[in-house]
Scaffold this motif. Structure first.
Motif, PDB file in Angstrom:
ATOM      1  N   PRO A  27       0.806  -1.221   0.000  1.00 27.95           N
ATOM      2  CA  PRO A  27       0.000   0.000   0.000  1.00 27.95           C
ATOM      3  C   PRO A  27       0.841   1.274   0.000  1.00 27.95           C
ATOM      4  O   PRO A  27       0.452   2.280  -0.591  1.00 27.95           O
ATOM      5  CB  PRO A  27      -0.843  -0.120   1.268  1.00 27.95           C
ATOM      6  CG  PRO A  27      -0.130  -1.098   2.133  1.00 27.95           C
ATOM      7  CD  PRO A  27       0.558  -2.037   1.192  1.00 27.95           C
ATOM      8  N   GLU A  28       2.011   1.220   0.676  1.00 27.98           N
ATOM      9  CA  GLU A  28       2.843   2.425   0.730  1.00 27.98           C
ATOM     10  C   GLU A  28       3.386   2.791  -0.649  1.00 27.98           C
ATOM     11  O   GLU A  28       3.640   3.956  -0.944  1.00 27.98           O
ATOM     12  CB  GLU A  28       3.995   2.243   1.730  1.00 27.98           C
ATOM     13  CG  GLU A  28       5.030   1.175   1.402  1.00 27.98           C
ATOM     14  CD  GLU A  28       4.523  -0.251   1.554  1.00 27.98           C
ATOM     15  OE1 GLU A  28       5.116  -1.138   0.917  1.00 27.98           O
ATOM     16  OE2 GLU A  28       3.545  -0.492   2.282  1.00 27.98           O
ATOM     17  N   LEU A  29       3.519   1.796  -1.536  1.00 36.42           N
ATOM     18  CA  LEU A  29       4.007   2.034  -2.892  1.00 36.42           C
ATOM     19  C   LEU A  29       2.854   2.409  -3.830  1.00 36.42           C
ATOM     20  O   LEU A  29       2.954   3.353  -4.614  1.00 36.42           O
ATOM     21  CB  LEU A  29       4.720   0.771  -3.407  1.00 36.42           C
ATOM     22  CG  LEU A  29       5.220   0.783  -4.846  1.00 36.42           C
ATOM     23  CD1 LEU A  29       6.326   1.817  -5.010  1.00 36.42           C
ATOM     24  CD2 LEU A  29       5.734  -0.602  -5.244  1.00 36.42           C
ATOM     25  N   ARG A  30       1.737   1.681  -3.739  1.00 38.08           N
ATOM     26  CA  ARG A  30       0.626   1.873  -4.679  1.00 38.08           C
ATOM     27  C   ARG A  30      -0.332   2.993  -4.277  1.00 38.08           C
ATOM     28  O   ARG A  30      -1.009   3.567  -5.127  1.00 38.08           O
ATOM     29  CB  ARG A  30      -0.186   0.579  -4.805  1.00 38.08           C
ATOM     30  CG  ARG A  30       0.633  -0.638  -5.146  1.00 38.08           C
ATOM     31  CD  ARG A  30       1.127  -0.610  -6.565  1.00 38.08           C
ATOM     32  NE  ARG A  30       1.983  -1.762  -6.822  1.00 38.08           N
ATOM     33  CZ  ARG A  30       2.937  -1.772  -7.736  1.00 38.08           C
ATOM     34  NH1 ARG A  30       3.158  -0.706  -8.484  1.00 38.08           N
ATOM     35  NH2 ARG A  30       3.675  -2.850  -7.919  1.00 38.08           N
ATOM     36  N   LEU A  31      -0.419   3.271  -2.968  1.00 38.43           N
ATOM     37  CA  LEU A  31      -1.440   4.191  -2.479  1.00 38.43           C
ATOM     38  C   LEU A  31      -0.840   5.388  -1.749  1.00 38.43           C
ATOM     39  O   LEU A  31      -1.442   5.940  -0.826  1.00 38.43           O
ATOM     40  CB  LEU A  31      -2.416   3.441  -1.562  1.00 38.43           C
ATOM     41  CG  LEU A  31      -3.186   2.284  -2.221  1.00 38.43           C
ATOM     42  CD1 LEU A  31      -3.923   1.456  -1.184  1.00 38.43           C
ATOM     43  CD2 LEU A  31      -4.148   2.811  -3.271  1.00 38.43           C
ATOM     44  N   GLY A  32       0.356   5.792  -2.152  1.00 41.97           N
ATOM     45  CA  GLY A  32       1.014   6.937  -1.532  1.00 41.97           C
ATOM     46  C   GLY A  32       0.575   8.249  -2.158  1.00 41.97           C
ATOM     47  O   GLY A  32       0.037   8.270  -3.273  1.00 41.97           O
ATOM     48  N   LEU A  47      -8.072   9.272 -10.412  1.00 41.26           N
ATOM     49  CA  LEU A  47      -8.002   9.959  -9.132  1.00 41.26           C
ATOM     50  C   LEU A  47      -6.547  10.072  -8.684  1.00 41.26           C
ATOM     51  O   LEU A  47      -5.788   9.116  -8.795  1.00 41.26           O
ATOM     52  CB  LEU A  47      -8.800   9.194  -8.068  1.00 41.26           C
ATOM     53  CG  LEU A  47     -10.312   9.124  -8.270  1.00 41.26           C
ATOM     54  CD1 LEU A  47     -10.935   8.185  -7.238  1.00 41.26           C
ATOM     55  CD2 LEU A  47     -10.941  10.505  -8.162  1.00 41.26           C
ATOM     56  N   THR A  48      -6.188  11.248  -8.175  1.00 38.93           N
ATOM     57  CA  THR A  48      -4.833  11.478  -7.657  1.00 38.93           C
ATOM     58  C   THR A  48      -4.902  11.551  -6.142  1.00 38.93           C
ATOM     59  O   THR A  48      -5.694  12.340  -5.583  1.00 38.93           O
ATOM     60  CB  THR A  48      -4.249  12.792  -8.215  1.00 38.93           C
ATOM     61  OG1 THR A  48      -4.229  12.717  -9.643  1.00 38.93           O
ATOM     62  CG2 THR A  48      -2.824  13.014  -7.705  1.00 38.93           C
ATOM     63  N   ILE A  49      -4.103  10.735  -5.463  1.00 35.39           N
ATOM     64  CA  ILE A  49      -4.097  10.725  -3.996  1.00 35.39           C
ATOM     65  C   ILE A  49      -3.371  11.966  -3.490  1.00 35.39           C
ATOM     66  O   ILE A  49      -2.231  12.244  -3.866  1.00 35.39           O
ATOM     67  CB  ILE A  49      -3.414   9.454  -3.457  1.00 35.39           C
ATOM     68  CG1 ILE A  49      -4.218   8.215  -3.878  1.00 35.39           C
ATOM     69  CG2 ILE A  49      -3.300   9.517  -1.929  1.00 35.39           C
ATOM     70  CD1 ILE A  49      -3.560   6.898  -3.511  1.00 35.39           C
ATOM     71  N   LEU A  89       8.558  -7.231  -9.953  1.00 30.31           N
ATOM     72  CA  LEU A  89       8.365  -8.241  -8.908  1.00 30.31           C
ATOM     73  C   LEU A  89       8.165  -7.552  -7.563  1.00 30.31           C
ATOM     74  O   LEU A  89       8.697  -6.459  -7.340  1.00 30.31           O
ATOM     75  CB  LEU A  89       9.589  -9.164  -8.819  1.00 30.31           C
ATOM     76  CG  LEU A  89       9.936  -9.958 -10.085  1.00 30.31           C
ATOM     77  CD1 LEU A  89      11.214 -10.751  -9.868  1.00 30.31           C
ATOM     78  CD2 LEU A  89       8.795 -10.878 -10.472  1.00 30.31           C
ATOM     79  N   PRO A  90       7.402  -8.162  -6.649  1.00 33.16           N
ATOM     80  CA  PRO A  90       7.277  -7.587  -5.302  1.00 33.16           C
ATOM     81  C   PRO A  90       8.638  -7.506  -4.622  1.00 33.16           C
ATOM     82  O   PRO A  90       9.560  -8.266  -4.939  1.00 33.16           O
ATOM     83  CB  PRO A  90       6.365  -8.584  -4.576  1.00 33.16           C
ATOM     84  CG  PRO A  90       5.656  -9.319  -5.658  1.00 33.16           C
ATOM     85  CD  PRO A  90       6.621  -9.381  -6.810  1.00 33.16           C
ATOM     86  N   GLU A  91       8.752  -6.574  -3.680  1.00 29.51           N
ATOM     87  CA  GLU A  91      10.032  -6.397  -2.976  1.00 29.51           C
ATOM     88  C   GLU A  91      10.397  -7.638  -2.162  1.00 29.51           C
ATOM     89  O   GLU A  91      11.551  -8.025  -2.080  1.00 29.51           O
ATOM     90  CB  GLU A  91       9.952  -5.164  -2.066  1.00 29.51           C
ATOM     91  CG  GLU A  91       9.856  -3.857  -2.845  1.00 29.51           C
ATOM     92  CD  GLU A  91       9.726  -2.655  -1.932  1.00 29.51           C
ATOM     93  OE1 GLU A  91       9.757  -2.833  -0.692  1.00 29.51           O
ATOM     94  OE2 GLU A  91       9.607  -1.536  -2.462  1.00 29.51           O
TER      95      GLU A  91
END
Length: 199
Positions: A27-32, A47-49, A89-91
């Motif tokens: 979430p910290e990467l995708r929803l920051g 939409l821009t967060i 790839l995921p971290e």
């Protein structure tokens, strides 16, 4: 490639914040703040967060241009979609994106073919592989370390070590039949003993 990363829930407060149901491990990467997300329905977005914070264990977001509760409530149930590079790839090396797992062949540790992953179901307690077997039937396999022992993306396979009865319910049926047969045999012998006793 596009992945659903969250679903917007109810409005929070009166300043345009919304609760979100997170559907990503990052979430910290995708929803920051600053992230621009496509939406479903598309007419609502992109939409821009603007801001994000955690309140009572829930992620709250505010989007640019949404300033009041009415605007926030209008976004309810909207899916937020992020563009992801298919090669990314995921971290965490022990995590995978759904698209990496789809269509993997599922085999047991001894090489027995089980089937092919056709769907990943994300439940609150755990994730499940929905596996289509060669005969067209489906089996659900919990995506937990004790059962899924290896994911080999190069070989395009998932290796599992299933507990008894997980993938072969026929074994349980056969043993139940054996139990029934044994109890019937016991009942018959008891009946014979009883009739012999009365003679």
């Amino acid at each position: 490639m596009q992945l659903v990363v969250a679903r917007i829930g109810r409005a929070h407060g009166i300043k345009g914040e919304v609760t979100v149901e997170v559907r990503t491990d990052e979430p910290e990467l995708r929803l920051g703040p600053g992230a621009v997300l496509a939406t479903d329905p598309a007419s609502v977005g992109p939409l821009t967060i603007e801001t994000g914070r955690v309140h009572s264990g829930r992620l709250l977001l505010r989007f640019e241009g949404v300033r009041d509760r009415t605007g926030a409530e209008a976004l309810r149930n909207t899916l937020l979609i992020a563009a992801v590079d298919p090669e990314e790839l995921p971290e965490d090396p022990d995590e995978y994106y759904d698209h990496q797992l789809m269509d993997l062949d599922v085999v047991t540790k001894d090489g027995t073919e089980v089937g092919r992953i056709t769907e990943i179901s994300h439940l609150p307690s755990q994730d499940l592989f929905i596996v289509e077997r060669p005969d067209g039937s489906e089996v659900m396999i919990p995506f937990v370390e004790e059962i899924v022992t290896e994911i080999d993306l190069e070989e395009q396979k998932a290796v599992i070590d299933p507990p008894p009865g997980l993938i072969d319910d026929r074994a349980e049926i056969a043993s139940a039949r054996d139990d029934d047969a044994a109890s019937e045999a016991n009942a018959a012998s008891e009946g014979n003993a009883a009739s012999e006793g009365t003679a």
